[in-house]
Design a protein around this motif. Sequence first.
Motif, PDB file in Angstrom:
ATOM      1  N   GLY A 131      76.183  20.299  24.367  1.00  0.00           N
ATOM      2  CA  GLY A 131      76.560  20.512  26.109  1.00  0.00           C
ATOM      3  C   GLY A 131      76.690  19.274  26.791  1.00  0.00           C
ATOM      4  O   GLY A 131      76.177  19.601  28.374  1.00  0.00           O
ATOM      5  N   GLU A 132      75.841  18.550  26.507  1.00  0.00           N
ATOM      6  CA  GLU A 132      75.263  17.630  28.075  1.00  0.00           C
ATOM      7  C   GLU A 132      76.189  17.115  28.921  1.00  0.00           C
ATOM      8  O   GLU A 132      77.349  17.293  28.747  1.00  0.00           O
ATOM      9  N   ASP A 133      76.394  16.905  29.930  1.00  0.00           N
ATOM     10  CA  ASP A 133      76.695  16.982  31.165  1.00  0.00           C
ATOM     11  C   ASP A 133      77.345  15.472  31.394  1.00  0.00           C
ATOM     12  O   ASP A 133      76.864  14.069  30.880  1.00  0.00           O
ATOM     13  N   PRO A 134      78.977  15.125  31.080  1.00  0.00           N
ATOM     14  CA  PRO A 134      79.407  14.141  30.843  1.00  0.00           C
ATOM     15  C   PRO A 134      78.813  13.248  31.927  1.00  0.00           C
ATOM     16  O   PRO A 134      79.107  11.787  31.901  1.00  0.00           O
ATOM     17  N   ARG A 135      78.627  13.553  33.035  1.00  0.00           N
ATOM     18  CA  ARG A 135      78.681  12.385  34.272  1.00  0.00           C
ATOM     19  C   ARG A 135      77.370  11.909  34.197  1.00  0.00           C
ATOM     20  O   ARG A 135      76.563  10.944  34.328  1.00  0.00           O
ATOM     21  N   TYR A 136      76.065  13.124  33.604  1.00  0.00           N
ATOM     22  CA  TYR A 136      74.883  12.343  32.990  1.00  0.00           C
ATOM     23  C   TYR A 136      75.397  10.830  32.437  1.00  0.00           C
ATOM     24  O   TYR A 136      73.893  10.063  32.052  1.00  0.00           O
ATOM     25  N   ILE A 137      76.107  11.247  30.857  1.00  0.00           N
ATOM     26  CA  ILE A 137      76.030   9.915  30.210  1.00  0.00           C
ATOM     27  C   ILE A 137      76.350   8.694  30.562  1.00  0.00           C
ATOM     28  O   ILE A 137      76.220   7.862  30.525  1.00  0.00           O
ATOM     29  N   ALA A 138      77.423   9.021  31.618  1.00  0.00           N
ATOM     30  CA  ALA A 138      77.928   8.438  31.744  1.00  0.00           C
ATOM     31  C   ALA A 138      77.544   7.217  32.841  1.00  0.00           C
ATOM     32  O   ALA A 138      77.165   5.869  32.855  1.00  0.00           O
ATOM     33  N   ARG A 139      76.138   7.868  33.706  1.00  0.00           N
ATOM     34  CA  ARG A 139      74.768   7.159  34.619  1.00  0.00           C
ATOM     35  C   ARG A 139      74.246   6.253  33.340  1.00  0.00           C
ATOM     36  O   ARG A 139      74.342   5.174  34.242  1.00  0.00           O
ATOM     37  N   ARG A 140      73.833   6.683  32.569  1.00  0.00           N
ATOM     38  CA  ARG A 140      73.449   6.145  31.143  1.00  0.00           C
ATOM     39  C   ARG A 140      73.360   4.508  31.380  1.00  0.00           C
ATOM     40  O   ARG A 140      73.152   3.634  30.873  1.00  0.00           O
ATOM     41  N   ILE A 141      75.000   5.164  30.547  1.00  0.00           N
ATOM     42  CA  ILE A 141      75.380   3.975  30.209  1.00  0.00           C
ATOM     43  C   ILE A 141      75.924   2.772  31.221  1.00  0.00           C
ATOM     44  O   ILE A 141      75.150   1.854  31.070  1.00  0.00           O
ATOM     45  N   MET A 142      76.235   3.157  32.802  1.00  0.00           N
ATOM     46  CA  MET A 142      76.009   2.385  33.784  1.00  0.00           C
ATOM     47  C   MET A 142      74.945   1.344  33.986  1.00  0.00           C
ATOM     48  O   MET A 142      74.825   0.744  34.093  1.00  0.00           O
TER      49      MET A 142
END
Length: 434
Positions: free
Chosen positions: A275-286
């Motif tokens: 259930g991790e926030d997809p925006r958080y994951i996207a920030r880590r990828i950036m």
Amino acid sequence: MSDLFDTGTPMGQLPLAARLRPTTLDDVIGQSAVVAPGSILRRRIAAGTLGSVILYGPPGIGKTSIARAVGTMLGKNFRPLNATRAGVSDIRKLADEARMVPLLIFVDEVQRFSATQTDDLLAICEEGTADFIGATTGNPYHVLTPALVSRSTILKLEPLSIEEMEQVVRRGMTHLQNNGVHIALTAPQIRVIAGRSGGDARHALTALESLAVGHERGTVTVTDAMLEELYAAAPVNHDRSGDAHYDVVSAFVKSMRGSDPDATLYWLARLIHGGEDPRYIARRIMIHASEDVGLADNTALQTAVAAAQAVEKIGYPEAQIVLAHAALHIARAPKSMSACRGISAALQYVATQPAASVPPHLRDAHYKGAQALGHVGYRLPHDDPRGWVEQVYSPIPKGTFYQSDARDAATFEKRADEYWQRLTGQTHPPAKKY
């Protein structure tokens, strides 16, 4: 071995996990580093001076069971406290009791204690009035007071392995059979229960008990359909505010950096499933598009930024495809840390060294009187056919901050190094070996 199964305990009186609590450390499954002969815990028990101990690890791996077993082995009365409900008066009552009978005080989720509660507890420990074991799922160095950490022996417990979890399941099956309920499970089905429990023994035993419920006597033949129903909505253990969160994110990041696409997808799936926030994951990828890929492939940052914008618009479940796209780009791209390393070195230099003066020819000359101040001599590179001129831009020696990570591959950084070497006859220093 002591009798763990207490066949006289009626079915349903206690949860299966509670009925199977070990009574000595010899009966504990897993945690060999903590309970093995010669371990710190064993030596303290043998000496009869436990003192203050913190057991740290995820739920369901035996913290309470180990604490109870230690109390039994020490011959002390086990007194559990609830960190959210116990007041200072409760702690002081235990201190009074401990002066008359030997006690082991156990506090689960000890990080929830207030400063006042902790001070009273520390007083009991330091006076030697009672022994103390605290349990926490959070990192003690993050969630406990420094005073409690400094006065305690901290023992880290790990999730049980698949093989250890299978032992837990089989022990539960034996107990149920001793109480008249035979659970028929194949070896692959036992492995499914062990694997889906995420190293949490209590979770596995609860699942086993759910399969047995309603069958007072006889044989329960477990089907694959029963297992699918049992785990239809069962989440993987993932505490988004605790160590599990940071550990899984760390594994995800390091898998992208290490160019392992399968590991990248596995840890990404764990984050998504938890259930991790997809925006958080996207920030880590950036972040890692620049930190780990950087100048080796400038399009990685473009992909990462586009993914972050996309998940803002579409969300789950489709966002998982976008996140996989971007994460795999980072994992599969060639790597360069020159941007991250370079700005870190420059910031460290600026913070610790005297400020360098701007050379006169680089100073602002867009005002009347600038020439009289000596702001002259700048040569525009575009006026040269090569698009480059030899001139000083700072007193910083070449290679102080930027060190090329170009490797034997057709990356942007490699092409740039070769281009500028042909044009200027100069080479950028390669990355230092650390």
